[in-house]
Design an enzyme around this catalytic site. Structure first.
Site, PDB file in Angstrom:
ATOM      1  N   LYS A  11      42.622  33.036  31.625  1.00 31.76           N
ATOM      2  CA  LYS A  11      43.003  34.435  31.460  1.00 31.76           C
ATOM      3  C   LYS A  11      44.146  34.560  30.442  1.00 31.76           C
ATOM      4  O   LYS A  11      44.795  33.551  30.105  1.00 31.76           O
ATOM      5  CB  LYS A  11      43.418  34.999  32.828  1.00 31.76           C
ATOM      6  CG  LYS A  11      42.276  35.045  33.866  1.00 31.76           C
ATOM      7  CD  LYS A  11      42.801  35.577  35.211  1.00 31.76           C
ATOM      8  CE  LYS A  11      41.724  35.720  36.254  1.00 31.76           C
ATOM      9  NZ  LYS A  11      42.261  36.284  37.537  1.00 31.76           N
ATOM     10  N   TYR A  51      34.696  42.810  37.038  1.00 31.29           N
ATOM     11  CA  TYR A  51      35.408  43.028  38.305  1.00 31.29           C
ATOM     12  C   TYR A  51      34.872  44.229  39.094  1.00 31.29           C
ATOM     13  O   TYR A  51      35.621  44.815  39.877  1.00 31.29           O
ATOM     14  CB  TYR A  51      36.904  43.221  38.021  1.00 31.29           C
ATOM     15  CG  TYR A  51      37.642  41.917  37.763  1.00 31.29           C
ATOM     16  CD1 TYR A  51      37.523  40.839  38.632  1.00 31.29           C
ATOM     17  CD2 TYR A  51      38.490  41.774  36.665  1.00 31.29           C
ATOM     18  CE1 TYR A  51      38.211  39.650  38.412  1.00 31.29           C
ATOM     19  CE2 TYR A  51      39.189  40.579  36.441  1.00 31.29           C
ATOM     20  CZ  TYR A  51      39.040  39.528  37.324  1.00 31.29           C
ATOM     21  OH  TYR A  51      39.727  38.358  37.123  1.00 31.29           O
ATOM     22  N   PHE A  59      44.634  48.365  42.698  1.00 35.43           N
ATOM     23  CA  PHE A  59      45.118  47.606  41.536  1.00 35.43           C
ATOM     24  C   PHE A  59      44.053  47.447  40.443  1.00 35.43           C
ATOM     25  O   PHE A  59      44.264  46.710  39.478  1.00 35.43           O
ATOM     26  CB  PHE A  59      45.634  46.228  41.979  1.00 35.43           C
ATOM     27  CG  PHE A  59      44.627  45.385  42.737  1.00 35.43           C
ATOM     28  CD1 PHE A  59      43.668  44.634  42.065  1.00 35.43           C
ATOM     29  CD2 PHE A  59      44.637  45.352  44.133  1.00 35.43           C
ATOM     30  CE1 PHE A  59      42.741  43.861  42.751  1.00 35.43           C
ATOM     31  CE2 PHE A  59      43.706  44.581  44.835  1.00 35.43           C
ATOM     32  CZ  PHE A  59      42.755  43.832  44.135  1.00 35.43           C
ATOM     33  N   ASN A 125      47.004  34.869  37.908  1.00 35.95           N
ATOM     34  CA  ASN A 125      46.734  33.524  38.424  1.00 35.95           C
ATOM     35  C   ASN A 125      46.032  32.614  37.408  1.00 35.95           C
ATOM     36  O   ASN A 125      45.359  31.671  37.772  1.00 35.95           O
ATOM     37  CB  ASN A 125      45.984  33.619  39.755  1.00 35.95           C
ATOM     38  CG  ASN A 125      44.772  34.520  39.670  1.00 35.95           C
ATOM     39  OD1 ASN A 125      44.315  34.837  38.580  1.00 35.95           O
ATOM     40  ND2 ASN A 125      44.252  34.921  40.809  1.00 35.95           N
ATOM     41  N   HIS A 128      40.086  32.397  36.081  1.00 33.03           N
ATOM     42  CA  HIS A 128      39.024  32.954  36.911  1.00 33.03           C
ATOM     43  C   HIS A 128      38.056  31.825  37.210  1.00 33.03           C
ATOM     44  O   HIS A 128      37.815  30.971  36.357  1.00 33.03           O
ATOM     45  CB  HIS A 128      38.269  34.077  36.191  1.00 33.03           C
ATOM     46  CG  HIS A 128      37.012  34.461  36.906  1.00 33.03           C
ATOM     47  ND1 HIS A 128      37.027  35.274  38.021  1.00 33.03           N
ATOM     48  CD2 HIS A 128      35.718  34.084  36.731  1.00 33.03           C
ATOM     49  CE1 HIS A 128      35.788  35.393  38.485  1.00 33.03           C
ATOM     50  NE2 HIS A 128      34.981  34.681  37.715  1.00 33.03           N
ATOM     51  N   GLU A 139      27.859  36.362  36.521  1.00 33.38           N
ATOM     52  CA  GLU A 139      28.971  36.262  35.567  1.00 33.38           C
ATOM     53  C   GLU A 139      28.587  35.486  34.302  1.00 33.38           C
ATOM     54  O   GLU A 139      28.941  35.886  33.202  1.00 33.38           O
ATOM     55  CB  GLU A 139      30.164  35.591  36.246  1.00 33.38           C
ATOM     56  CG  GLU A 139      30.769  36.457  37.344  1.00 33.38           C
ATOM     57  CD  GLU A 139      31.903  35.777  38.097  1.00 33.38           C
ATOM     58  OE1 GLU A 139      32.553  36.458  38.903  1.00 33.38           O
ATOM     59  OE2 GLU A 139      32.140  34.558  37.884  1.00 33.38           O
TER      60      GLU A 139
END
Ligand code: UDP
Ligand code: MG
Length: 170
Positions: A11, A51, A59, A125, A128, A139
Protein backbone atom coordinates in the site's frame (compact mmCIF):
# COMPACT_ATOMS: atom_id res chain seq x y z
CA UNK A 1 -3.39 -28.82 0.94
CA UNK A 2 -4.30 -26.92 -2.17
CA UNK A 3 -2.26 -24.73 -4.47
CA UNK A 4 -3.72 -21.26 -4.10
CA UNK A 5 -3.05 -17.82 -5.49
CA UNK A 6 -3.71 -14.46 -3.91
CA UNK A 7 -3.35 -10.73 -4.36
CA UNK A 8 -0.77 -8.87 -2.31
CA UNK A 9 -0.56 -5.09 -2.43
CA UNK A 10 2.18 -2.94 -0.98
CA UNK A 11 0.00 0.00 0.00
CA UNK A 12 1.11 3.66 -0.40
CA UNK A 13 2.35 3.86 3.22
CA UNK A 14 4.65 0.89 2.46
CA UNK A 15 5.91 2.74 -0.64
CA UNK A 16 6.36 6.02 1.31
CA UNK A 17 8.24 4.28 4.12
CA UNK A 18 10.54 2.57 1.57
CA UNK A 19 9.48 -0.85 2.82
CA UNK A 20 9.22 -2.71 -0.50
CA UNK A 21 12.41 -4.70 0.05
CA UNK A 22 11.61 -5.50 3.68
CA UNK A 23 8.09 -6.64 2.82
CA UNK A 24 9.17 -8.83 -0.12
CA UNK A 25 11.92 -10.38 2.02
CA UNK A 26 9.45 -11.28 4.77
CA UNK A 27 6.97 -12.69 2.24
CA UNK A 28 9.70 -14.77 0.60
CA UNK A 29 9.95 -16.85 3.78
CA UNK A 30 6.75 -18.62 2.67
CA UNK A 31 8.52 -19.93 -0.50
CA UNK A 32 5.74 -18.81 -2.81
CA UNK A 33 6.29 -17.80 -6.43
CA UNK A 34 5.33 -14.45 -7.93
CA UNK A 35 3.28 -14.99 -11.09
CA UNK A 36 2.33 -11.34 -11.70
CA UNK A 37 3.60 -7.94 -10.58
CA UNK A 38 3.19 -4.26 -11.42
CA UNK A 39 3.18 -0.70 -10.07
CA UNK A 40 0.07 1.39 -10.56
CA UNK A 41 -1.81 4.47 -9.47
CA UNK A 42 -5.14 3.42 -8.01
CA UNK A 43 -8.22 5.07 -9.51
CA UNK A 44 -11.14 5.99 -7.27
CA UNK A 45 -13.25 3.38 -9.03
CA UNK A 46 -10.69 0.60 -8.50
CA UNK A 47 -10.31 1.58 -4.82
CA UNK A 48 -14.07 1.55 -4.23
CA UNK A 49 -14.56 -1.74 -6.07
CA UNK A 50 -11.66 -3.38 -4.24
CA UNK A 51 -13.10 -2.44 -0.83
CA UNK A 52 -16.82 -2.70 -1.76
CA UNK A 53 -17.54 -4.99 1.21
CA UNK A 54 -16.64 -2.10 3.54
CA UNK A 55 -18.70 0.57 1.75
CA UNK A 56 -21.05 1.09 4.70
CA UNK A 57 -18.27 1.49 7.28
CA UNK A 58 -17.72 4.99 8.68
CA UNK A 59 -14.07 4.88 7.61
CA UNK A 60 -14.80 3.94 3.96
CA UNK A 61 -13.99 7.40 2.54
CA UNK A 62 -10.69 7.54 4.44
CA UNK A 63 -9.89 3.98 3.36
CA UNK A 64 -10.40 4.84 -0.33
CA UNK A 65 -8.15 7.92 0.05
CA UNK A 66 -5.57 5.77 1.84
CA UNK A 67 -5.30 3.05 -0.83
CA UNK A 68 -5.07 5.82 -3.46
CA UNK A 69 -2.23 7.39 -1.46
CA UNK A 70 -4.04 10.74 -1.46
CA UNK A 71 -2.42 11.86 1.78
CA UNK A 72 1.07 11.14 0.49
CA UNK A 73 0.87 12.57 -3.04
CA UNK A 74 3.55 12.32 -5.71
CA UNK A 75 5.69 10.17 -5.85
CA UNK A 76 4.10 7.88 -3.26
CA UNK A 77 0.49 7.79 -4.50
CA UNK A 78 0.79 4.30 -5.95
CA UNK A 79 0.78 0.65 -5.00
CA UNK A 80 2.84 -2.38 -5.97
CA UNK A 81 0.60 -5.31 -6.84
CA UNK A 82 1.62 -8.98 -6.84
CA UNK A 83 -0.01 -12.32 -7.49
CA UNK A 84 1.63 -15.04 -5.44
CA UNK A 85 1.01 -18.74 -5.85
CA UNK A 86 1.85 -21.72 -3.68
CA UNK A 87 0.62 -24.40 -1.33
CA UNK A 88 -1.80 -23.09 1.27
CA UNK A 89 -0.71 -19.63 0.13
CA UNK A 90 -3.52 -17.55 1.61
CA UNK A 91 -3.26 -18.68 5.23
CA UNK A 92 0.53 -18.63 5.13
CA UNK A 93 0.81 -15.17 3.61
CA UNK A 94 -1.83 -13.74 5.95
CA UNK A 95 0.15 -15.06 8.88
CA UNK A 96 3.26 -13.25 7.66
CA UNK A 97 1.16 -10.11 6.96
CA UNK A 98 -0.37 -10.15 10.46
CA UNK A 99 -3.71 -9.05 11.91
CA UNK A 100 -5.66 -6.17 10.34
CA UNK A 101 -5.15 -3.88 13.35
CA UNK A 102 -1.40 -3.16 13.53
CA UNK A 103 -1.60 -2.74 17.31
CA UNK A 104 -2.98 -6.25 17.68
CA UNK A 105 -0.76 -7.83 15.03
CA UNK A 106 2.16 -10.05 16.00
CA UNK A 107 5.09 -7.62 16.31
CA UNK A 108 7.19 -9.81 14.02
CA UNK A 109 4.53 -9.74 11.27
CA UNK A 110 4.67 -7.09 8.51
CA UNK A 111 1.70 -5.16 9.91
CA UNK A 112 2.90 -5.49 13.50
CA UNK A 113 6.38 -4.28 12.64
CA UNK A 114 5.51 -1.48 10.21
CA UNK A 115 1.83 -0.52 10.58
CA UNK A 116 0.27 2.34 12.51
CA UNK A 117 -3.15 3.72 13.33
CA UNK A 118 -3.60 7.28 12.08
CA UNK A 119 -5.10 10.02 14.25
CA UNK A 120 -8.22 9.67 12.05
CA UNK A 121 -8.40 6.00 13.06
CA UNK A 122 -7.42 4.35 9.77
CA UNK A 123 -5.31 1.23 10.08
CA UNK A 124 -2.33 1.97 7.86
CA UNK A 125 -1.07 -1.59 7.72
CA UNK A 126 1.29 -1.40 4.70
CA UNK A 127 0.02 -4.51 2.89
CA UNK A 128 -3.17 -5.95 1.51
CA UNK A 129 -3.49 -9.72 1.48
CA UNK A 130 -6.52 -11.64 0.09
CA UNK A 131 -8.32 -13.53 2.83
CA UNK A 132 -9.93 -16.54 1.08
CA UNK A 133 -9.89 -18.22 -2.36
CA UNK A 134 -13.05 -16.57 -3.70
CA UNK A 135 -11.94 -13.12 -2.54
CA UNK A 136 -8.53 -13.81 -4.07
CA UNK A 137 -10.11 -14.71 -7.42
CA UNK A 138 -12.27 -11.58 -7.44
CA UNK A 139 -9.32 -9.37 -6.51
CA UNK A 140 -6.82 -10.92 -8.97
CA UNK A 141 -9.35 -10.49 -11.80
CA UNK A 142 -9.96 -6.90 -10.71
CA UNK A 143 -6.28 -5.88 -10.54
CA UNK A 144 -4.74 -7.96 -13.36
CA UNK A 145 -5.50 -8.87 -16.96
CA UNK A 146 -4.83 -12.50 -17.96
CA UNK A 147 -1.79 -11.49 -20.07
CA UNK A 148 -0.15 -9.86 -17.05
CA UNK A 149 0.06 -13.22 -15.25
CA UNK A 150 2.70 -15.68 -16.44
CA UNK A 151 0.48 -18.74 -16.15
CA UNK A 152 -3.18 -19.46 -16.57
CA UNK A 153 -4.89 -19.65 -13.19
CA UNK A 154 -8.52 -19.06 -14.19
CA UNK A 155 -10.33 -19.81 -17.47
CA UNK A 156 -9.90 -17.17 -20.18
CA UNK A 157 -11.63 -16.38 -23.47
CA UNK A 158 -10.53 -14.70 -26.69
CA UNK A 159 -12.11 -11.33 -27.37
CA UNK A 160 -11.74 -9.10 -30.42
CA UNK A 161 -11.24 -5.46 -29.52
CA UNK A 162 -11.77 -3.11 -32.45
CA UNK A 163 -10.62 0.49 -32.76
CA UNK A 164 -9.26 0.54 -29.25
CA UNK A 165 -6.87 3.42 -28.65
CA UNK A 166 -3.91 2.62 -26.44
CA UNK A 167 -0.55 4.15 -25.55
CA UNK A 168 2.55 2.86 -27.36
CA UNK A 169 6.21 3.91 -27.42
CA UNK A 170 6.70 6.78 -29.87
N1 UDP B 1 -9.52 -0.97 8.12
C1 UDP B 1 -9.50 0.12 8.98
N2 UDP B 1 -10.23 0.05 10.14
C2 UDP B 1 -10.96 -1.04 10.47
C3 UDP B 1 -10.97 -2.14 9.59
C4 UDP B 1 -10.23 -2.09 8.43
O1 UDP B 1 -8.83 1.12 8.70
O2 UDP B 1 -11.60 -1.03 11.54
C5 UDP B 1 -8.74 -0.91 6.85
C6 UDP B 1 -7.38 -1.59 6.96
O3 UDP B 1 -6.43 -0.85 6.20
C7 UDP B 1 -7.64 -2.96 6.35
C8 UDP B 1 -8.67 -2.61 5.26
O4 UDP B 1 -9.46 -1.58 5.83
O5 UDP B 1 -6.48 -3.58 5.85
C9 UDP B 1 -9.54 -3.77 4.81
O6 UDP B 1 -10.21 -4.31 5.92
P1 UDP B 1 -10.38 -5.87 6.13
O7 UDP B 1 -11.37 -6.06 7.21
O8 UDP B 1 -10.66 -6.52 4.80
O9 UDP B 1 -8.96 -6.33 6.68
P2 UDP B 1 -7.76 -7.10 5.96
O10 UDP B 1 -8.35 -8.18 5.11
O11 UDP B 1 -6.98 -6.08 5.16
O12 UDP B 1 -6.93 -7.65 7.10
MG1 MG C 1 -9.85 -8.10 3.71
Amino acid sequence: MAIEQLLILIKPDGVKKSLTGNILTKLSEARMVIIGSKTLKVSRELAQTHYYQLKDKPFFGELVDYIQGKIYGEPYDRVLAFVYQGEDAIARMRKIAGATNPEEADPVSIRGAYGRITTKGVYENVVHCSSDPSEAEREIKLWFNPEEIVKQIYPTKKVVIEKEEKEDWA
